[in-house]
Write an enzyme that holds these catalytic residues in place. Structure first.
Site, PDB file in Angstrom:
ATOM      1  N   ILE A  81       7.412   6.523  16.964  1.00  0.00           N
ATOM      2  CA  ILE A  81       7.164   7.238  15.334  1.00  0.00           C
ATOM      3  C   ILE A  81       6.234   8.167  16.459  1.00  0.00           C
ATOM      4  CG2 ILE A  81       6.935   8.010  13.191  1.00  0.00           C
ATOM      5  CD1 ILE A  81       9.977   6.731  13.825  1.00  0.00           C
ATOM      6  N   ASP A  89       4.853   0.728  12.060  1.00  0.00           N
ATOM      7  CA  ASP A  89       3.675  -0.083  11.489  1.00  0.00           C
ATOM      8  C   ASP A  89       3.311  -1.706  11.527  1.00  0.00           C
ATOM      9  OD1 ASP A  89       2.884   2.136   9.753  1.00  0.00           O
ATOM     10  OD2 ASP A  89       3.170   0.948   8.188  1.00  0.00           O
ATOM     11  N   CYS A 105      -5.034  13.347  13.307  1.00  0.00           N
ATOM     12  CA  CYS A 105      -5.667  11.624  12.813  1.00  0.00           C
ATOM     13  C   CYS A 105      -5.568  10.843  14.333  1.00  0.00           C
ATOM     14  CB  CYS A 105      -4.942  10.612  11.801  1.00  0.00           C
ATOM     15  SG  CYS A 105      -3.102   9.863  12.191  1.00  0.00           S
ATOM     16  N   ARG A 113      -8.250  -0.732   4.757  1.00  0.00           N
ATOM     17  CA  ARG A 113      -8.240   0.645   3.906  1.00  0.00           C
ATOM     18  C   ARG A 113      -6.660  -0.389   3.888  1.00  0.00           C
ATOM     19  NH1 ARG A 113      -6.926   5.522   8.014  1.00  0.00           N
ATOM     20  NH2 ARG A 113      -5.896   5.749   5.278  1.00  0.00           N
ATOM     21  N   LYS A 158       1.228  -1.275   0.177  1.00  0.00           N
ATOM     22  CA  LYS A 158       0.251   0.089  -0.105  1.00  0.00           C
ATOM     23  C   LYS A 158       1.185   1.324   0.022  1.00  0.00           C
ATOM     24  CE  LYS A 158      -2.028   1.870   3.649  1.00  0.00           C
ATOM     25  NZ  LYS A 158      -1.754   2.516   4.318  1.00  0.00           N
ATOM     26  N   ASN A 159       2.196   1.230   0.874  1.00  0.00           N
ATOM     27  CA  ASN A 159       2.316   2.330   1.190  1.00  0.00           C
ATOM     28  C   ASN A 159       3.651   2.857  -0.370  1.00  0.00           C
ATOM     29  OD1 ASN A 159       1.039   3.095   3.174  1.00  0.00           O
ATOM     30  ND2 ASN A 159       2.921   2.731   4.951  1.00  0.00           N
ATOM     31  N   ARG A 212       0.738  14.415  13.261  1.00  0.00           N
ATOM     32  CA  ARG A 212       1.492  14.098  11.701  1.00  0.00           C
ATOM     33  C   ARG A 212       0.971  15.169  11.187  1.00  0.00           C
ATOM     34  NH1 ARG A 212      -0.490   8.185  10.462  1.00  0.00           N
ATOM     35  NH2 ARG A 212       0.673   8.224   9.038  1.00  0.00           N
ATOM     36  N   PRO A 213       2.048  16.692  11.226  1.00  0.00           N
ATOM     37  CA  PRO A 213       1.561  17.625  10.824  1.00  0.00           C
ATOM     38  C   PRO A 213       2.373  17.586   9.251  1.00  0.00           C
ATOM     39  CG  PRO A 213       3.554  17.636  12.387  1.00  0.00           C
ATOM     40  CD  PRO A 213       3.078  16.544  12.251  1.00  0.00           C
ATOM     41  N   VAL A 214       2.551  18.148   8.048  1.00  0.00           N
ATOM     42  CA  VAL A 214       3.241  18.411   7.113  1.00  0.00           C
ATOM     43  C   VAL A 214       4.354  19.176   7.361  1.00  0.00           C
ATOM     44  CG1 VAL A 214       1.730  17.107   6.060  1.00  0.00           C
ATOM     45  CG2 VAL A 214       1.453  19.403   5.640  1.00  0.00           C
ATOM     46  N   ASP A 215       4.739  20.134   7.621  1.00  0.00           N
ATOM     47  CA  ASP A 215       5.308  21.077   8.222  1.00  0.00           C
ATOM     48  C   ASP A 215       7.224  20.695   6.959  1.00  0.00           C
ATOM     49  OD1 ASP A 215       5.725  19.278  10.571  1.00  0.00           O
ATOM     50  OD2 ASP A 215       7.461  20.899  10.978  1.00  0.00           O
ATOM     51  N   GLN A 216       7.214  19.361   7.046  1.00  0.00           N
ATOM     52  CA  GLN A 216       8.601  19.580   6.633  1.00  0.00           C
ATOM     53  C   GLN A 216       8.540  19.413   4.605  1.00  0.00           C
ATOM     54  OE1 GLN A 216      11.392  19.159   8.700  1.00  0.00           O
ATOM     55  NE2 GLN A 216      10.018  20.040   9.783  1.00  0.00           N
ATOM     56  N   ARG A 256      -4.758  10.459   4.888  1.00  0.00           N
ATOM     57  CA  ARG A 256      -3.601  11.625   4.583  1.00  0.00           C
ATOM     58  C   ARG A 256      -3.099  11.591   3.355  1.00  0.00           C
ATOM     59  NH1 ARG A 256      -1.774  14.287   9.046  1.00  0.00           N
ATOM     60  NH2 ARG A 256      -0.322  13.884   7.968  1.00  0.00           N
TER      61      ARG A 256
HETATM   62  C1  UD1 Z   1       4.415   6.790   6.482  1.00  0.00           C
HETATM   63  C2  UD1 Z   1       3.512   5.821   6.195  1.00  0.00           C
HETATM   64  C3  UD1 Z   1       3.501   5.412   7.531  1.00  0.00           C
HETATM   65  C4  UD1 Z   1       3.965   4.716   8.706  1.00  0.00           C
HETATM   66  C5  UD1 Z   1       4.997   6.303   8.935  1.00  0.00           C
HETATM   67  C6  UD1 Z   1       5.625   5.990   9.565  1.00  0.00           C
HETATM   68  C7  UD1 Z   1       2.605   6.137   4.287  1.00  0.00           C
HETATM   69  C8  UD1 Z   1       1.492   6.657   2.927  1.00  0.00           C
HETATM   70  N1  UD1 Z   1       2.505   5.878   5.400  1.00  0.00           N
HETATM   71  O1  UD1 Z   1       3.615   8.263   6.928  1.00  0.00           O
HETATM   72  O2  UD1 Z   1       2.108   3.555   7.428  1.00  0.00           O
HETATM   73  O3  UD1 Z   1       3.356   4.519   9.605  1.00  0.00           O
HETATM   74  O4  UD1 Z   1       5.345   6.771   7.574  1.00  0.00           O
HETATM   75  O5  UD1 Z   1       6.791   4.733   9.001  1.00  0.00           O
HETATM   76  O6  UD1 Z   1       3.537   5.878   3.689  1.00  0.00           O
HETATM   77  N2  UD1 Z   1       7.009  14.671  11.115  1.00  0.00           N
HETATM   78  C9  UD1 Z   1       7.039  15.778  10.969  1.00  0.00           C
HETATM   79  N3  UD1 Z   1       6.145  17.426  10.309  1.00  0.00           N
HETATM   80  C10 UD1 Z   1       5.813  16.614   8.603  1.00  0.00           C
HETATM   81  C11 UD1 Z   1       6.169  15.199   8.532  1.00  0.00           C
HETATM   82  C12 UD1 Z   1       6.106  14.017  10.229  1.00  0.00           C
HETATM   83  O7  UD1 Z   1       6.140  16.131  12.095  1.00  0.00           O
HETATM   84  O8  UD1 Z   1       6.355  16.955   7.998  1.00  0.00           O
HETATM   85  C13 UD1 Z   1       6.199  13.579  11.868  1.00  0.00           C
HETATM   86  C14 UD1 Z   1       5.226  13.087  12.051  1.00  0.00           C
HETATM   87  O9  UD1 Z   1       4.350  13.466  12.862  1.00  0.00           O
HETATM   88  C15 UD1 Z   1       5.685  11.595  12.333  1.00  0.00           C
HETATM   89  C16 UD1 Z   1       6.864  11.629  12.117  1.00  0.00           C
HETATM   90  O10 UD1 Z   1       7.336  12.662  11.947  1.00  0.00           O
HETATM   91  O11 UD1 Z   1       6.397  11.463  13.943  1.00  0.00           O
HETATM   92  C17 UD1 Z   1       6.878  10.360  11.312  1.00  0.00           C
HETATM   93  O12 UD1 Z   1       6.164  10.823  10.337  1.00  0.00           O
HETATM   94  P1  UD1 Z   1       5.979  10.071   8.300  1.00  0.00           P
HETATM   95  O13 UD1 Z   1       7.502   9.493   8.405  1.00  0.00           O
HETATM   96  O14 UD1 Z   1       6.016  11.441   7.756  1.00  0.00           O
HETATM   97  O15 UD1 Z   1       4.560   9.657   8.774  1.00  0.00           O
HETATM   98  P2  UD1 Z   1       3.810   9.225   7.077  1.00  0.00           P
HETATM   99  O16 UD1 Z   1       4.745   9.813   5.904  1.00  0.00           O
HETATM  100  O17 UD1 Z   1       3.175  10.058   6.756  1.00  0.00           O
END
Ligand code: UD1
Length: 421
Positions: free
Chosen positions: A327, A305, A117, A397, A22-23, A122-126, A93
């Protein structure tokens, strides 16, 4: 809503074919936005998250055609709408993965912010920080990320933490940027390697994928390609935990054991016999599991996961396991449900202490997120009596025909459809 009814106690025996990951499939579908040519894919799993992504791409104008055996074609020749609406993003997401490709090819994008969630903030700031470093003008307006750029420029980007979808978004955006992009502190997950391999087949110039420094030399345009999605290491690991808890012997076909080192090591530590070739894994368990502590971390560490599933195995193990979730801040929601089945688990912040009990007992439990649901299935298979799992839409899902696959190896599991439930 559908439910699952599991009568525990059956040993598992037989063969299961592992689905595509899936990922890996989610970013790969979004990568189709990067070219006007056709992308032909194989091994795409039939999952609700894949359906959501296809709906998201479809409302932008991307056409998709399904073929037999999990093959499909996508074509983004006529993209009309550069937007990911809240209604779709809130259910998945990973929709944020359209941001990089849209901005890189069309110079603008409007993508809803995902919001919180169940498993954490799980922000997307990065993602945003990286695109800004590449010259994008980004504003947050009415809950949407509104991004514009005449042409993205290569940049040197170091993310504050290792982020999987963040790395994927920036890597996709950089393929069409002007000049060289270097991603430092990049995620190394096999799904990122799979995406990079597809992008390179499309004409991208990416190297270093699979390491923490990815270098992307931007090109003017990308073209069509064919690709088979990497096998799902989390699905495979889930079935292995199931046989670890219920006992028996299963053979997993179409698997990718070389992407599963940390999981296989822990299962061996728990007492399983594991054999594997390049694309198969045999897992055997003929005794009570041994308690096996672990800490989740980025690849190649133990995957978050798989945390809930290995915890389920530990609930019936001999001894006490210490588990640390590094994580996500709120990824222990399965604990309350497992406790209702007789598990003895104490949580203190990010740490869970699991004292193995001889036997779990079936009851009605509620699935709270995807992998939490999988842990309840594993617990139900090992428990005595009937377990009913409610809200299994979470499971749909991310697992393709899970109950069918488990039934084929002897599990007593059935889906109670909404009307029958
Ligand atoms: C992906 C996987 C998910 C898995 C996760 C960690 C997909 C679709 N989903 O989720 O199944 O559990 O990796 O292996 O591939 N973070 C920030 N800011 C950002 C981005 C991330 O603070 O902009 C933090 C997150 O809140 C979290 C950590 O970084 O604590 C890692 O998250 P991330 O690797 O981004 O997870 P996803 O990509 O959402």
């Amino acid at each position: 809503m559908d439910k699952l009814l599991i009568t525990g106690g059956n040993r598992l025996s037989g063969e299961i074919s592992v689905s595509g990951a899936k990922n890996a499939a989610l970013p790969i579908l979004c990568a189709s936005l990067l070219t006007a040519d056709t992308i032909a894919l194989r091994n795409v799993p039939h999952l609700n998250d894949i359906g959501t992504t296809l709906r998201l791409l479809g409302q932008m104008g991307v056409s998709s055609e399904h073929h037999a055996d999990n093959a499909m074609e996508l074509c983004a020749a006529h993209v009309e709408k550069l937007e990911a609406p809240y209604e779709l993003v809130k259910t998945m997401r990973a929709s944020i993965l359209v941001l990089g490709p849209l901005l890189a090819r069309f110079g603008e994008a409007r993508v809803s912010l995902p919001g919180g969630c169940a498993i954490g903030q799980r922000p997307v700031d990065q993602h945003i920080k990286g695109l800004e470093a590449m010259g994008a003008d980004i504003r947050i307006e009415h809950g949407y990320v509104v991004a514009k750029a005449t042409r993205l420029q290569g940049a040197s980007i170091r993310t504050d933490m290792v982020t999987v979808t963040g790395t994927e978004n920036l890597m996709m955006a950089a393929t069409l940027a002007k000049g060289r992009t270097t991603l430092e502190n990049a995620a190394r997950e096999p799904e990122i390697v799979d995406l990079a391999e597809l992008l390179n087949k499309m004409g991208a110039r990416i190297k270093g994928h699979g390491t923490d420094q990815i270098i992307i030399d931007g090109v003017d345009s990308l073209h069509g390609a064919e690709h088979s999605v990497v096998p799902d290491r989390i699905e495979a690991g889930t079935f292995l935990c199931a046989v670890g808890a219920a006992g028996g012997e299963i053979m997993l076909r179409n698997a990718a054991p070389l992407t599963m080192g940390a999981t296989l090591d822990k299962l061996i530590e728990a007492g399983m016999t594991i054999e594997h070739g390049d694309d198969w894994i045999r897992g055997m368990m003929n005794k009570r599991p041994r308690a096996t502590g672990f800490r989740t971390s980025e690849y190649p560490g133990f995957p978050t996961d798989m945390q809930a599933q290995l915890m389920a195995l530990n609930t019936i193990a001999d001894g006490t396991a210490i588990i640390v979730e590094n994580i996500f801040e709120n990824r222990y929601m399965h604990v309350q449900e497992l406790s209702r089945m007789g598990a003895q688990i104490d949580i203190d912040g990010h740490t869970a202490v699991v004292l193995g009990v001889g036997q779990l007992s079936g009851t009605t439990v509620m699935a709270t997120d995807l992998r939490a649901s999988a842990s309840l299935v594993i617990a139900g298979l090992a428990a005595c009596g009937d377990t009913i799992i409610e809200r299994i839409y979470h499971l749909d899902r991310g697992y393709e025909r899970m109950e069918e696959k488990l039934r084929s190896v002897g599990a007593n599991i059935q889906r109670l459809k909404r009307e029958a439930a």
